[in-house]
Design an enzyme around this catalytic site. Structure first.
Site, PDB file in Angstrom:
ATOM      1  CD1 TRP A 133      -0.796  -1.325   2.871  1.00 26.47           C
ATOM      2  CD2 TRP A 133       0.364   0.511   3.732  1.00 26.47           C
ATOM      3  NE1 TRP A 133       0.026  -1.314   4.304  1.00 26.47           N
ATOM      4  CE2 TRP A 133       0.755  -0.154   4.588  1.00 26.47           C
ATOM      5  CE3 TRP A 133       1.755   2.178   3.398  1.00 26.47           C
ATOM      6  CZ2 TRP A 133       1.575   0.315   5.906  1.00 26.47           C
ATOM      7  CZ3 TRP A 133       1.256   2.929   4.306  1.00 26.47           C
ATOM      8  CH2 TRP A 133       1.721   1.941   5.087  1.00 26.47           C
ATOM      9  CD  GLU A 230      11.067  -3.903  -2.249  1.00 27.39           C
ATOM     10  OE1 GLU A 230      11.207  -3.152  -1.773  1.00 27.39           O
ATOM     11  OE2 GLU A 230      11.193  -4.064  -3.683  1.00 27.39           O
ATOM     12  CG  LEU A 231      10.112  -9.739   2.917  1.00 26.02           C
ATOM     13  CD1 LEU A 231      11.383 -10.889   3.742  1.00 26.02           C
ATOM     14  CD2 LEU A 231       8.341 -10.096   2.199  1.00 26.02           C
ATOM     15  CB  CYS A 264      10.717  -1.394   3.397  1.00 30.43           C
ATOM     16  SG  CYS A 264      10.867  -0.530   1.077  1.00 30.43           S
TER      17      CYS A 264
END
Length: 499
Positions: A133, A230-231, A264
């Site tokens: 989001w 992709e964390l 991130c």
């Protein structure tokens, strides 16, 4: 149904239907059928389709950015500069480089002179993308454009909080003339995303939390679906005593508070050398106090994330942290005041866990070795930055950081370089996106070898003989013997036995 809600006002922007698993399976089959025709189109023709999409995206930039702002909460400038612009830059990169990178090419056959070897790049088929989001457009498109250029079809599930932005992308693809079912959007929930895996897409890309990413990895492993993750991140910023000022102050604020820290790659841990800490902190507090909610500081996109930030800041203060600024939400809204914390415990959740909020957590260090140890003391390894007036000193420290991207005297801007790889280490993810690596991540690689001379029998085919043994030993010594004389004698022996 899913409601898209403006986090700044609470207004419902629109409603979309959740795609049930059975329909997801049908969509995958449609995408699989469409992929056969799409892959048969030359890559130059596929690039023409993508260029038409690029033109439309540029033409609609302002109105689309307005939708992104309403749905994500990010400022309009951020929607333009951090969503639309970098998307166009990567689209342009793919259009200029994909044909060259994916062209079949000849490779060396080494000492095997009787063969000719080539490498081919083949599309996976159907690529499933689950996007977040916080950057619903840019992150989706980095994977999607590379996949489409390589001859794959794409099905993407947007976040439950930002479906309208991704649905608008689908509209642009249709208006650009893309064939039916080449790019599809399946709004939905967890079950919708799971259905992409259960329906056996050929490649899967997930962006989201580390906890969910681990579950995705297990689900894909059970079906042997190649997956990129992709964390999370807990990105450190190391500020040395010779750091350029005031750039470093402004850089820390921008990197930590842009989009209210909901990135991130946001700076979440600031380590400043003790000799300049007092001055640095004073300047940071002074500048942060000037920022305005709703103008520079975005709202928190959703209530669960807002509650997580509140809990982390509260726990930090209970554990002895000093709250210099902010620390609370604005009553009756999704806005959280920009927050500055110091004197933090190393065990505080705001240091150990991803915050994803407008929180600057500042700590001090004395030596370079201590700074590196503190920066690497995290399960995450996405990005980091080093700030110093001495390039060699900064590079020395940067080379010791366990992260996928490290920046010197900068933080946010280099992350959207379309030529650069993007990926994390440790629990920040698996796989690499963007640049040439992003294009190669969307293809299977096939080696094709052709025998050029068609001899009746190759030297090591059956039956097994002592002559074969001597030939093998001769090749080993001829190629890898420790002395030149040994290598020469071995090749002479091979030539004699072949005569």
């Amino acid at each position: 149904m899913l409601n898209s809600v403006n986090p700044s006002t609470g207004e419902t922007l629109g409603t979309v239907r959740i795609t049930p698993p059975d329909e997801v399976f049908q969509r995958i089959q449609k995408a699989r059928n469409a992929q056969k025709q799409w892959a048969a189109v030359s890559i130059k023709e596929r690039i023409r389709f993508i260029r038409r999409f690029q033109v439309l995206l540029a033409e609609r930039a302002e109105s689309f950015a307005d939708l992104i702002t309403h749905e994500t909460g990010k400022c309009l400038v951020d929607s333009l500069s951090a969503e639309i612009l970098p998307t166009l830059l990567y689209v342009d990169y793919v259009c200029k480089n994909a044909a060259k990178l994916l062209k079949e090419r000849k490779i060396s056959s080494g000492f095997m002179l009787t063969t000719e070897s080539r490498v081919q790049y083949l599309p996976y088929g159907v690529v499933g993308i689950v996007s977040p989001w916080n950057f619903p457009v840019y992150i989706t498109m980095c994977s999607a454009i590379a996949a489409l250029a390589a001859g794959n079809t794409v099905i993407t599930k947007p976040s439950e909080f930002t479906p309208l932005s991704v649905e608008y992308l689908e509209k642009l693809f249709h208006e650009s003339g893309f064939p039916e079912d080449v790019f599809q959007v399946v709004p939905g929930n967890v079950a919708t995303g799971q259905a992409l895996i259960d329906g056996r897409v050929d490649r899967f890309v997930f962006t989201g939390s580390t906890a969910i990413g681990k579950k995705v990895a297990v689900a894909c492993a059970e079906k042997l679906i190649p997956v990129s993750l992709e964390l999370g991140g807990k990105d450190p910023m190391i500020i040395l005593e010779d750091a350029p000022m005031p750039r470093t102050v402004y850089g820390a604020i921008a990197a930590g508070l842009c989009h209210a820290g909901q990135m991130c790659m946001s700076v979440e841990r600031i380590y400043v050398q003790k000799s300049i800490a007092e001055s640095f902190i004073k300047n940071v507090v002074n500048e942060v106090s000037k920022l305005r909610l709703g103008t520079e500081i975005s709202p928190i996109q959703n209530k669960p994330q807002l509650e997580k930030i509140e809990a982390q800041v509260s726990d930090a203060v209970k554990l002895g942290a000093t709250l210099l600024l902010g620390g609370k939400r604005r009553e009756g809204s999704n806005f959280f005041e920009p927050t500055v914390l110091t004197n933090l415990s190393s065990q505080s959740p705001v240091i150990k866990e991803e915050t994803f909020g407008p929180v600057l957590a500042i700590m001090t260090f004395e030596t370079e070795e201590e700074a590196v140890r503190l920066a690497n003391d995290s399960p995450f390894g996405l990005t980091a930055s080093v700030w110093s007036g001495d390039p060699e000193r900064a590079k020395r420290i940067a080379n010791k950081l366990d992260v996928g991207s490290v920046f010197i005297n900068d933080h946010l801007s280099p992350a959207v370089n379309p030529h650069a790889p993007w990926g994390g280490m440790k629990e920040s993810g698996i796989g690499t996106e963007r640049g040439e690596w992003g294009i190669y991540s969307m293809v299977k690689i096939r080696h094709v070898s052709r025998n050029r001379f068609l001899m009746s029998k190759d030297p090591f085919w059956f039956p097994r003989t002592d002559r074969q043994k001597q030939l093998a030993l001769g090749l080993i010594q001829g190629l890898f013997g420790s002395k030149l004389l040994i290598r020469l004698k071995s090749w002479l022996s091979i030539l004699r036995s072949s005569a």
